[in-house]
Design a protein around this motif. Structure first.
Motif, mmCIF file in Angstrom:
data_model
loop_
_atom_site.group_PDB
_atom_site.id
_atom_site.type_symbol
_atom_site.label_atom_id
_atom_site.label_comp_id
_atom_site.label_asym_id
_atom_site.label_seq_id
_atom_site.Cartn_x
_atom_site.Cartn_y
_atom_site.Cartn_z
ATOM 1 N N GLY A 1 -66.245 -10.553 -10.011
ATOM 2 C CA GLY A 1 -65.394 -10.027 -8.859
ATOM 3 C C GLY A 1 -65.958 -8.539 -8.523
ATOM 4 N N THR A 2 -64.464 -7.722 -9.038
ATOM 5 C CA THR A 2 -65.791 -6.571 -9.221
ATOM 6 C C THR A 2 -66.405 -5.551 -9.923
ATOM 7 O OG1 THR A 2 -63.969 -6.058 -9.796
ATOM 8 C CG2 THR A 2 -64.337 -5.873 -6.954
ATOM 9 N N PHE B 1 -66.125 -6.170 -15.720
ATOM 10 C CA PHE B 1 -66.527 -5.480 -17.055
ATOM 11 C C PHE B 1 -65.294 -6.000 -18.362
ATOM 12 C CE2 PHE B 1 -69.993 -3.085 -15.695
ATOM 13 C CZ PHE B 1 -70.942 -3.591 -16.685
ATOM 14 N N LEU B 2 -64.017 -6.292 -17.302
ATOM 15 C CA LEU B 2 -63.283 -6.061 -18.363
ATOM 16 C C LEU B 2 -62.352 -7.273 -18.648
ATOM 17 C CD1 LEU B 2 -60.597 -4.091 -15.510
ATOM 18 C CD2 LEU B 2 -60.998 -3.418 -17.791
ATOM 19 N N HIS B 3 -63.029 -8.184 -17.700
ATOM 20 C CA HIS B 3 -63.579 -9.665 -18.832
ATOM 21 C C HIS B 3 -64.385 -9.920 -19.987
ATOM 22 C CE1 HIS B 3 -61.043 -13.107 -15.872
ATOM 23 N NE2 HIS B 3 -61.550 -11.727 -15.451
ATOM 24 N N LEU B 4 -65.113 -9.639 -19.568
ATOM 25 C CA LEU B 4 -66.325 -9.186 -20.778
ATOM 26 C C LEU B 4 -65.433 -8.333 -21.987
ATOM 27 C CD1 LEU B 4 -69.260 -9.351 -21.565
ATOM 28 C CD2 LEU B 4 -69.763 -7.323 -21.231
ATOM 29 N N SER B 5 -64.722 -7.243 -21.818
ATOM 30 C CA SER B 5 -64.317 -7.146 -22.677
ATOM 31 C C SER B 5 -63.358 -7.336 -23.568
ATOM 32 C CB SER B 5 -63.577 -5.475 -22.446
ATOM 33 O OG SER B 5 -64.888 -4.039 -21.681
ATOM 34 N N ARG B 6 -62.427 -8.658 -23.008
ATOM 35 C CA ARG B 6 -61.642 -9.397 -22.816
ATOM 36 C C ARG B 6 -62.418 -10.475 -24.132
ATOM 37 N NH1 ARG B 6 -60.134 -14.576 -21.322
ATOM 38 N NH2 ARG B 6 -61.156 -14.167 -19.660
ATOM 39 N N SER C 1 -55.978 -8.376 -25.702
ATOM 40 C CA SER C 1 -56.634 -9.498 -24.761
ATOM 41 C C SER C 1 -56.034 -9.766 -23.287
ATOM 42 C CB SER C 1 -57.360 -10.271 -25.293
ATOM 43 O OG SER C 1 -56.435 -11.589 -26.302
ATOM 44 N N ASP C 2 -54.673 -10.131 -23.519
ATOM 45 C CA ASP C 2 -53.976 -10.284 -22.105
ATOM 46 C C ASP C 2 -53.825 -9.224 -21.444
ATOM 47 O OD1 ASP C 2 -52.932 -12.926 -23.272
ATOM 48 O OD2 ASP C 2 -51.342 -11.855 -24.422
ATOM 49 N N PHE C 3 -53.499 -7.947 -21.754
ATOM 50 C CA PHE C 3 -53.867 -6.536 -21.279
ATOM 51 C C PHE C 3 -54.623 -6.296 -20.568
ATOM 52 C CE2 PHE C 3 -55.400 -2.418 -20.209
ATOM 53 C CZ PHE C 3 -54.314 -2.249 -19.648
ATOM 54 N N LEU C 4 -56.541 -7.101 -20.945
ATOM 55 C CA LEU C 4 -57.710 -7.352 -19.930
ATOM 56 C C LEU C 4 -58.287 -8.048 -18.764
ATOM 57 C CD1 LEU C 4 -59.579 -6.033 -23.230
ATOM 58 C CD2 LEU C 4 -58.904 -4.867 -21.016
ATOM 59 N N PHE C 5 -57.004 -9.653 -19.610
ATOM 60 C CA PHE C 5 -57.141 -10.356 -18.567
ATOM 61 C C PHE C 5 -56.225 -9.538 -17.116
ATOM 62 C CE2 PHE C 5 -55.358 -13.849 -16.481
ATOM 63 C CZ PHE C 5 -55.921 -14.997 -16.446
ATOM 64 N N VAL C 6 -55.202 -8.985 -17.281
ATOM 65 C CA VAL C 6 -54.352 -8.387 -15.851
ATOM 66 C C VAL C 6 -55.156 -7.647 -14.986
ATOM 67 C CG1 VAL C 6 -52.399 -7.865 -15.736
ATOM 68 C CG2 VAL C 6 -52.193 -9.784 -17.230
ATOM 69 N N ALA C 7 -55.494 -6.604 -16.490
ATOM 70 C CA ALA C 7 -56.288 -5.251 -15.773
ATOM 71 C C ALA C 7 -57.609 -6.139 -14.796
ATOM 72 C CB ALA C 7 -56.775 -4.784 -16.906
ATOM 73 N N ALA C 8 -58.079 -6.999 -15.153
ATOM 74 C CA ALA C 8 -59.491 -7.627 -14.209
ATOM 75 C C ALA C 8 -59.101 -8.830 -13.567
ATOM 76 C CB ALA C 8 -60.118 -8.504 -15.125
ATOM 77 N N ARG C 9 -57.508 -8.950 -13.307
ATOM 78 C CA ARG C 9 -57.394 -9.624 -12.072
ATOM 79 C C ARG C 9 -56.835 -8.705 -10.826
ATOM 80 N NH1 ARG C 9 -52.687 -13.094 -11.932
ATOM 81 N NH2 ARG C 9 -53.082 -13.664 -10.075
#
Length: 124
Positions: free
Chosen positions: A58-59, A64-69, A100-108
Motif C-alpha cells: 500500500g502506502t 514499512f509498518l508491515h516490515l517492522s511487524r 506486532s498487533d499494533f504495527l499491523f493495525v497501524a499499517a491498516r
C-alpha cells in the motif's frame, strides 16, 4: 509521535534483555502494554472489519509498518528461543506480542484512504 514513543520503549526492551531478569521488575512493561492496547483500539475503531487476509504494501508508510511487524515477530521468536537458556521478563514478551498487533493495525490505518490490499486466493 506514537512511533517515537514505541522506539523509546524498544530501547527499554533492549536494556532489559541485556541484564539478568529480576523478579522485582516483572511488571516493568505493564504501562507500555496498556499504552499499546489503548492506541491499538484508537486506530482500529475507524477501520473496516477484516474479511480476508491482508497483503503487506500500500502506502510507503504502511509497507514499512508491515516490515517492522515482521521484524518484531522474528524478535519475538528469538526471545522465545532465549527462554530455553535464560529467564526473561514475561511482560517484556507480552509487550513484543502486542507491538506486532499494533504495527499491523497501524499499517491498516495508513492504508485507510486507499483501502487494504486483500489476499485473493488462487481458485486453481
Amino acid at each position: 509521535k506514537l512511533l517515537k514513543r514505541v522506539q523509546s520503549q524498544l530501547f527499554d526492551i533492549g536494556a532489559d534483555l541485556c541484564k539478568p531478569y529480576l523478579k522485582e521488575n516483572e511488571n516493568r512493561f505493564e504501562d507500555q502494554i496498556k499504552f499499546l492496547e489503548t492506541e491499538l483500539d484508537n486506530l482500529n475503531k475507524d477501520l473496516n472489519s477484516l474479511t480476508s487476509f491482508i497483503l503487506p504494501g500500500g502506502t510507503v508508510a504502511s509497507a514499512f509498518l508491515h516490515l517492522s511487524r515482521t521484524t518484531i515477530r522474528r524478535a519475538e521468536r528469538t526471545i522465545v528461543d532465549l527462554l530455553e537458556f535464560e529467564e526473561v521478563n514475561p511482560t517484556l514478551l507480552q509487550y513484543i506480542n502486542r507491538l506486532s498487533d499494533f504495527l499491523f493495525v497501524a499499517a491498516r490505518f495508513e492504508n485507510k484512504k486507499e483501502g487494504d490490499i486483500l489476499w485473493v486466493p488462487n481458485k486453481n
